[in-house]
Design a protein around this motif. Structure first.
Motif, mmCIF file in Angstrom:
data_model
loop_
_atom_site.group_PDB
_atom_site.id
_atom_site.type_symbol
_atom_site.label_atom_id
_atom_site.label_comp_id
_atom_site.label_asym_id
_atom_site.label_seq_id
_atom_site.Cartn_x
_atom_site.Cartn_y
_atom_site.Cartn_z
ATOM 1 N N LYS A 108 36.317 15.210 -0.836
ATOM 2 C CA LYS A 108 36.467 16.347 -1.754
ATOM 3 C C LYS A 108 35.868 17.636 -1.182
ATOM 4 C CE LYS A 108 36.724 13.592 -6.012
ATOM 5 N NZ LYS A 108 36.867 12.292 -5.326
ATOM 6 N N ILE A 109 36.177 17.904 0.091
ATOM 7 C CA ILE A 109 35.756 19.153 0.729
ATOM 8 C C ILE A 109 36.986 19.862 1.304
ATOM 9 C CG2 ILE A 109 33.423 18.315 1.247
ATOM 10 C CD1 ILE A 109 34.326 17.848 4.151
ATOM 11 N N PRO A 110 36.893 21.185 1.580
ATOM 12 C CA PRO A 110 38.039 21.910 2.154
ATOM 13 C C PRO A 110 38.350 21.444 3.581
ATOM 14 C CG PRO A 110 36.388 23.425 1.260
ATOM 15 C CD PRO A 110 35.758 22.076 1.295
ATOM 16 N N VAL A 111 39.604 21.669 3.991
ATOM 17 C CA VAL A 111 40.012 21.309 5.351
ATOM 18 C C VAL A 111 40.686 22.491 6.037
ATOM 19 C CG1 VAL A 111 42.233 20.339 4.565
ATOM 20 C CG2 VAL A 111 41.300 19.640 6.781
ATOM 21 N N VAL A 112 40.301 22.696 7.294
ATOM 22 C CA VAL A 112 40.926 23.705 8.151
ATOM 23 C C VAL A 112 41.662 22.955 9.264
ATOM 24 C CG1 VAL A 112 40.548 25.668 9.690
ATOM 25 C CG2 VAL A 112 39.113 25.382 7.649
ATOM 26 N N VAL A 113 42.935 23.238 9.393
ATOM 27 C CA VAL A 113 43.797 22.539 10.341
ATOM 28 C C VAL A 113 44.084 23.464 11.520
ATOM 29 C CG1 VAL A 113 46.155 21.685 10.587
ATOM 30 C CG2 VAL A 113 44.815 21.008 8.609
ATOM 31 N N VAL A 114 43.754 23.002 12.734
ATOM 32 C CA VAL A 114 43.904 23.831 13.934
ATOM 33 C C VAL A 114 44.740 23.072 14.969
ATOM 34 C CG1 VAL A 114 42.704 25.195 15.691
ATOM 35 C CG2 VAL A 114 41.602 24.767 13.479
ATOM 36 N N PRO A 115 46.066 23.232 14.936
ATOM 37 C CA PRO A 115 46.901 22.549 15.931
ATOM 38 C C PRO A 115 46.722 23.170 17.315
ATOM 39 C CG PRO A 115 48.175 23.276 14.009
ATOM 40 C CD PRO A 115 46.859 23.984 13.967
ATOM 41 N N THR A 116 46.648 22.329 18.334
ATOM 42 C CA THR A 116 46.641 22.822 19.713
ATOM 43 C C THR A 116 48.018 22.649 20.334
ATOM 44 O OG1 THR A 116 45.810 20.662 20.392
ATOM 45 C CG2 THR A 116 44.196 22.426 20.113
ATOM 46 N N ILE A 117 48.925 22.069 19.555
ATOM 47 C CA ILE A 117 50.313 21.886 19.964
ATOM 48 C C ILE A 117 51.196 22.188 18.752
ATOM 49 C CG2 ILE A 117 49.919 20.202 21.813
ATOM 50 C CD1 ILE A 117 50.395 17.972 19.827
ATOM 51 N N ALA A 118 52.465 22.467 19.003
ATOM 52 C CA ALA A 118 53.405 22.695 17.898
ATOM 53 C C ALA A 118 54.457 21.591 17.941
ATOM 54 C CB ALA A 118 54.052 24.073 18.016
ATOM 55 N N SER A 119 53.968 20.327 17.924
ATOM 56 C CA SER A 119 54.867 19.187 18.122
ATOM 57 C C SER A 119 55.356 18.563 16.823
ATOM 58 C CB SER A 119 54.189 18.119 18.981
ATOM 59 O OG SER A 119 53.084 17.571 18.299
ATOM 60 N N THR A 120 54.759 18.939 15.680
ATOM 61 C CA THR A 120 55.231 18.420 14.386
ATOM 62 C C THR A 120 55.035 19.488 13.320
ATOM 63 O OG1 THR A 120 53.161 17.547 13.471
ATOM 64 C CG2 THR A 120 54.347 16.108 15.009
ATOM 65 N N ASP A 121 55.556 19.209 12.116
ATOM 66 C CA ASP A 121 55.324 20.118 10.987
ATOM 67 C C ASP A 121 54.202 19.594 10.087
ATOM 68 O OD1 ASP A 121 56.584 17.979 9.754
ATOM 69 O OD2 ASP A 121 58.481 19.022 9.481
ATOM 70 N N ALA A 122 53.378 18.672 10.626
ATOM 71 C CA ALA A 122 52.283 18.086 9.853
ATOM 72 C C ALA A 122 51.229 19.100 9.392
ATOM 73 C CB ALA A 122 51.610 16.986 10.678
ATOM 74 N N PRO A 123 50.931 20.156 10.182
ATOM 75 C CA PRO A 123 49.770 20.982 9.853
ATOM 76 C C PRO A 123 49.747 21.568 8.437
ATOM 77 C CG PRO A 123 50.497 21.476 12.057
ATOM 78 C CD PRO A 123 51.519 20.547 11.475
ATOM 79 N N THR A 124 50.878 22.024 7.939
ATOM 80 C CA THR A 124 50.857 22.747 6.657
ATOM 81 C C THR A 124 50.960 21.839 5.440
ATOM 82 O OG1 THR A 124 53.266 23.010 6.635
ATOM 83 C CG2 THR A 124 51.979 24.753 7.720
ATOM 84 N N SER A 125 51.228 20.554 5.630
ATOM 85 C CA SER A 125 51.632 19.693 4.515
ATOM 86 C C SER A 125 50.474 19.064 3.745
ATOM 87 C CB SER A 125 52.540 18.577 5.021
ATOM 88 O OG SER A 125 51.776 17.653 5.783
ATOM 89 N N ALA A 126 50.756 18.699 2.489
ATOM 90 C CA ALA A 126 49.815 17.949 1.643
ATOM 91 C C ALA A 126 50.128 16.464 1.798
ATOM 92 C CB ALA A 126 49.949 18.385 0.195
ATOM 93 N N LEU A 127 50.172 16.033 3.030
ATOM 94 C CA LEU A 127 50.664 14.701 3.352
ATOM 95 C C LEU A 127 50.052 14.253 4.672
ATOM 96 C CD1 LEU A 127 53.044 12.447 3.196
ATOM 97 C CD2 LEU A 127 54.334 14.057 4.587
#
Length: 360
Positions: A108-127
């Motif tokens: 139950k804490i915030p998350v910051v997502v930092v992709p070093t590659i653009a290989s999927t659309d996972a970064p923005t999702s609630a999944l």
């Protein structure tokens, strides 16, 4: 059914943005934990540490073990609880990011997502896609909200191996076609409602951007440079595809991907490489016009995405193994059942063989 569109609270994209990550993170927490695998830690660890030192903030770092599994999520959740971390930063590829999102959910804490590659659309999702420790697909984990922040350093992403950017194009390629299937079927999207015109527009723009800038971006990255096309493809692979798939829905292409995880010969492939072939299978399954199938085939060939099973490492066509793939793709609860017609293992098996032949 209510129309719903969801997205990260903040999306930041720019060259060398990782050097100022602490200035963005401090709005979310004061005691961050950053996770990255050994390679990524070596690549950007010092840059991240220097950023937090400049802001006079503490930073704990831990090495991600390489698989987004329940075992790894539990391990990092325990670390967060022990250290009383109040924000988690995931730095790396899709599995690292999904693990960070999962840990944030359970703690139950915030998350910051930092992709070093653009290989999927996972970064923005609630999944998150959860795998077994051996790398087989296990389940989807759905979160009540999207990541609090997504930070894309385009210099680092453009410096990654070109195959990763191309794999991201393969993942993004399915977005429009899966959105279209959901629009026709009227099924609920990953956002939990009907799709919006905004999400449809983003999904379509994603596909148009791939066709327009995909090859140009690949050539630029092969030559070690970043261009406007590279910037556009990074945004398409990540933001347009991410919002597009989540708020427009998944369908056959991603279910085919999940089925393909049962083929040992395909374990070396990236997510998006399997999704690209899954997109071709979906188009065959829905009997799309040959002109459209050829456009997708030509795009895949131009950037180096697989268009047949041989491209994916399969040495010989074993129909029993392929039927097992089809059964996996049509398992209860799979997204293939969002297609606007009934889908069976037999129909998927037929579409796989046909797509394979067309793609040769």
């Amino acid at each position: 059914m209510d129309k719903i569109i969801i997205s990260p609270s903040k999306y930041v994209q720019g060259e060398n943005v990782l050097g100022s990550i602490a200035s963005y993170v401090k709005a979310l927490g004061a005691n961050p934990l950053a996770i990255a695998d050994e390679f990524v830690t070596g690549l950007v660890g010092e840059t991240v540490k220097e950023s937090f030192a400049k802001e006079d903030m503490p930073l704990a770092m831990d090495v991600f073990n390489g698989e987004c599994s329940r075992v790894e999520i539990d391990r990092l959740t325990d670390i967060c609880a022990t250290q009383k971390n109040d924000v988690i930063i995931g730095i790396g590829g899709g599995k690292t990011l999904d693990t960070a999102k999962s840990v944030a959910f359970y703690t139950k804490i915030p998350v910051v997502v930092v992709p070093t590659i653009a290989s999927t659309d996972a970064p923005t999702s609630a999944l998150a896609v959860i795998y077994t420790p051996e790398g087989e697909f296990a389940e989807y984990l759905l979160f009540p909200k999207n990541p609090d922040m997504v930070v894309m350093d385009t210099k680092i992403i453009a410096g990654a191996p070109v195959r990763l950017l191309v794999a991201g194009m393969g993942d993004a390629l399915s977005t429009y076609f899966e959105a279209r299937a959901n629009m026709t079927s009227g099924k609920s999207t990953m956002a939990g409602g009907a799709l919006t015109r905004s999400a449809q527009a983003l999904a379509k723009l994603c596909y148009e951007t791939l066709l327009e800038d995909g090859l140009k971006a690949k050539v630029a990255v092969e030559n070690g440079v970043s261009t406007t096309a590279v910037e556009n493809i990074i945004e398409a692979n990540t933001y347009l595809s991410g919002i597009g798939f989540e708020s427009s829905g998944l369908a056959a292409a991603h279910a085919i991907h999940n089925g393909l995880t049962k083929l040992e010969e395909c374990h070396h492939l990236y997510h998006g490489e399997k999704v690209a072939f899954g997109t071709l299978v979906q188009l065959v399954l829905e009997n799309a016009p040959m002109e459209e199938i050829n456009t997708v085939l030509n795009f895949c060939r131009s950037v180096g995405l697989p268009t047949n099973l041989f491209d994916m490492g399969v040495k010989e066509i074993n129909k029993d193994k392929l039927f097992a793939v089809a059964e996996g793709a049509t398992a209860e609860g799979e997204t293939i059942h969002n297609m606007p017609f009934p889908v069976t293992a037999q129909s998927v098996f037929a579409a796989i063989l046909t797509a394979h032949q067309l793609g040769q």
